[in-house]
Scaffold this active site. Structure first.
Site, PDB file in Angstrom:
ATOM      1  CB  THR A   1     -13.572  13.120  -2.639  1.00 43.74           C
ATOM      2  OG1 THR A   1     -12.940  13.611  -1.342  1.00 43.74           O
ATOM      3  CG2 THR A   1     -12.808  14.111  -3.798  1.00 43.74           C
TER       4      THR A   1
ATOM      5  CD  GLU B   1     -10.406  14.451  -6.473  1.00 45.26           C
ATOM      6  OE1 GLU B   1     -10.999  14.098  -7.230  1.00 45.26           O
ATOM      7  OE2 GLU B   1      -9.781  14.028  -5.506  1.00 45.26           O
TER       8      GLU B   1
ATOM      9  CE  LYS C   1      -0.232  -3.205  -6.665  1.00 45.35           C
ATOM     10  NZ  LYS C   1      -1.221  -2.532  -5.557  1.00 45.35           N
TER      11      LYS C   1
ATOM     12  CD1 TRP D   1       1.135  -4.938 -10.635  1.00 46.94           C
ATOM     13  CD2 TRP D   1       0.192  -3.230 -11.460  1.00 46.94           C
ATOM     14  NE1 TRP D   1       1.529  -4.219  -9.675  1.00 46.94           N
ATOM     15  CE2 TRP D   1       1.237  -2.847 -10.389  1.00 46.94           C
ATOM     16  CE3 TRP D   1      -0.468  -2.145 -11.897  1.00 46.94           C
ATOM     17  CZ2 TRP D   1       1.440  -1.670  -9.943  1.00 46.94           C
ATOM     18  CZ3 TRP D   1      -0.030  -0.703 -11.560  1.00 46.94           C
ATOM     19  CH2 TRP D   1       0.891  -0.703 -10.473  1.00 46.94           C
TER      20      TRP D   1
END
Ligand code: ADP
Length: 541
Positions: A186, A331, A438, A443
């Site tokens: 990654t 992943e 936020k 949100w």
């Protein structure tokens, strides 16, 4: 009672053997670093992959050893995919766009025994070599004629010499299908990169699933040009699914600018492609400026980061290229979801269809997903409730390389993405959890705000980041790169949000920049932008 079917392990080598046997004359065309166009067939590729397997064994490689690559998309890279994995070694594709320190860290962590690299990366490898502790053999992926007269690398080997010295009298071995086949790291935006180790089984199941009509819809009629690099999660599996279906492959090498790509699309009659949104920005700018059309190119997968709806529209309306919006992760090998219509959507008006196709899509069979709240409670699929997206399936990691701790929660892999899922199973990413803004306990999705800005005719690229605010904690700041030669005022851009989103979600300010920083895989580097604008004072403060 047990089933009585043959036990045949799913081997990566079998994909290329199948392609060579049943589509042996199908071409693999590669733009080489050396400057020319190389063509050969699956039959040739399979033979050379066998010779490479022999050569790697002669270099002393043993099952499980890692073979690193620093290379563009090309036929030699493809041979390493198959020659290394097929002979029981582990193919480790390294992203050359990472910082040199990261590359060093990754090679040492993977303990690569052999490092194969394109001519482009000779200076880089010469610089890094003193710090690469495990590498025993350096192999330059070129022919004898292009070997350097002098190099700092002791005993630098020529790839073509190694391959051509062998006779190909080699039988692909069969072994446990759960054996490691390849490893990808990654990009590690926080902390060190982490290795995802794929197996023969996971790779084959992913190849089967990703070729399905409701996924990438690959077939022997296709000419596939993976713009997505072979060092970015194995080019999303295309070197495997392409061989599985017997499609012609066109490899662009290092030539990823709009002009080179367009010319290759046309000359090789490409039908299908895949890449991150930033690549299409470049290609679309080129075709638009030169008033060009695509004659064979019909569909493309776009993923890696959210594809702006305006880009989907442009490709579909102006160029008749349908976009398959896809979502996944390193992943996850990487494919998780793709956006395709169901039978019940066929009669819907165009806008309603478009709305569905803009989402990140449905899971492919084999992948399972859920959204959960912070306490792990499963949330409803109502298309409105957003939660932490978790996945599981036979091509999702259960552990990172050399890490004992499990990343899983109750058997599910937490993706770090926040998403909604509608009653038909279409998932839509709201944000990466660390990019969400936020504001006063609510949100705001940075992706929604970017998508709207990208629809403005004067905007080339847009990013939205959280900016500190004394009252609301965070408020959105819009960062814009205008289209070449175009100007747009701050107030005009903010007014463009009117009626498209709730008033309290509209960004508080706009800054204009010449360039937005991208990660090594072409995603907007939000962390860097947040650092860059850490001191920015919003007019609403
Ligand atoms: P890297 O940053 O190393 O390229 P990955 O390719 O694994 O890492 O990145 C996976 C992440 O990319 C996902 O968790 C998600 O946040 C983002 N992503 C991938 N595809 C999409 C998409 N279609 N829409 C929005 N985000 C996406």
């Amino acid at each position: 009672m047990m089933g009585q079917m043959m036990q045949m392990p799913l081997m990566i080598s079998s994909l290329l053997v199948h392609a060579a046997r049943h589509n042996g004359d199908v071409e693999i065309v590669s733009k080489r670093v050396e400057g020319d166009l190389h063509r050969y067939t699956y039959r040739d590729a399979e033979l050379r992959a066998r010779k490479l397997a022999q050569a790697l064994a002669k270099l002393g490689c043993e099952p499980g050893d890692r073979v690193g690559t620093l290379a563009w998309n090309g036929y030699r890279h493809l041979e390493i995919y198959y020659g290394a994995s097929g002979s029981g070694l582990v193919c480790h594709t390294i992203n050359p766009r990472l910082f040199p320190e990261q590359i060093t860290w990754i090679v040492n962590d993977a303990e690569d025994q052999v490092l194969c690299f394109d001519l482009t990366f000779l200076p880089l490898v010469e610089k890094l070599a003193p710090h690469l502790h495990s590498v025993k053999h350096y192999v330059l992926m070129t022919d004898r004629a292009h070997m350097p007269a002098q190099t700092a690398l002791a005993d630098l080997k020529c790839y073509d010499d190694l391959v051509e010295a062998e006779n190909g009298d080699y039988a692909w071995p069969e072994f446990d299908e759960n054996t490691a086949s390849s490893i990808c790291y990654t990009s590690g935006t926080t902390g060190h990169p982490k290795g995802a180790v794929y197996s023969h089984r996971s790779t084959l199941l992913h190849a089967y699933a990703s070729a399905l009509p409701d996924a990438m819809d690959c077939s022997a009629k296709d000419v596939i040009l993976p713009v997505v690099p072979m060092f970015h999660v194995n080019a999303w599996g295309l070197p495997y699914s392409g061989a599985l279906v017997g499609a012609k492959l066109v490899m662009p090498g290092p030539h990823l600018d709009g002009k080179s790509l367009y010319e290759l699309f046309e000359s090789e009659k490409v039908t299908f492609s895949a890449g991150v949104p930033t690549v299409w920005l470049g290609l679309l700018t080129y075709v638009k400026q030169n008033k060009l059309k695509f004659s064979t190119f019909k569909r493309t997968v776009i993923g890696g980061s959210a594809c702006p709806p305006a880009m989907i529209r442009t490709l579909e309306d102006d160029y008749q290229v349908s976009v398959i919006h896809a979502w996944g992760m390193t992943e996850m090998s990487p494919l998780g979801t793709l956006s395709k219509l169901k039978a019940k959507h066929v009669e819907l008006p165009r806008d309603a269809q478009q709305h569905i196709l803009e989402k990140q899509g449905k899971v492919i069979y084999g992948m399972d997903m859920q959204i959960t709240d912070d306490d792990g409670r499963v949330l409803p699929w109502d298309g409105k409730t957003s939660g932490n997206l978790v996945v599981r399936g036979p091509w999702v990691i259960r552990q990172y390389f050399k890490r004992d701790d499990s990343p899983l929660h109750d058997g599910w892999f937490p993706t770090g993405d926040v998403a909604t899922i509608d009653p038909d199973g279409y998932m839509q990413i709201t944000d990466r959890s660390k990019d969400v803004i936020k504001s006063g306990g609510e949100w705001i999705s940075s992706i929604d705000l970017e998508n709207i800005a990208m629809a403005h005719p004067a905007v080339h690229e847009a990013a939205v980041i959280a900016c500190r605010h004394p009252k609301w904690d965070e408020r959105p700041l819009l960062v814009v790169v205008p289209k070449p030669g175009q100007q747009v005022a701050r107030d005009e851009l903010l007014a463009f949000y009117d009626g498209k989103i709730a008033k309290w979600q509209v960004p508080d300010d706009v800054v204009f920049v010449e360039e937005i920083p991208h990660t090594a895989t072409g995603k907007i580097q939000k962390l860097k932008l947040r650092e860059q604008f850490a001191q920015h004072v919003l007019p609403t403060c």
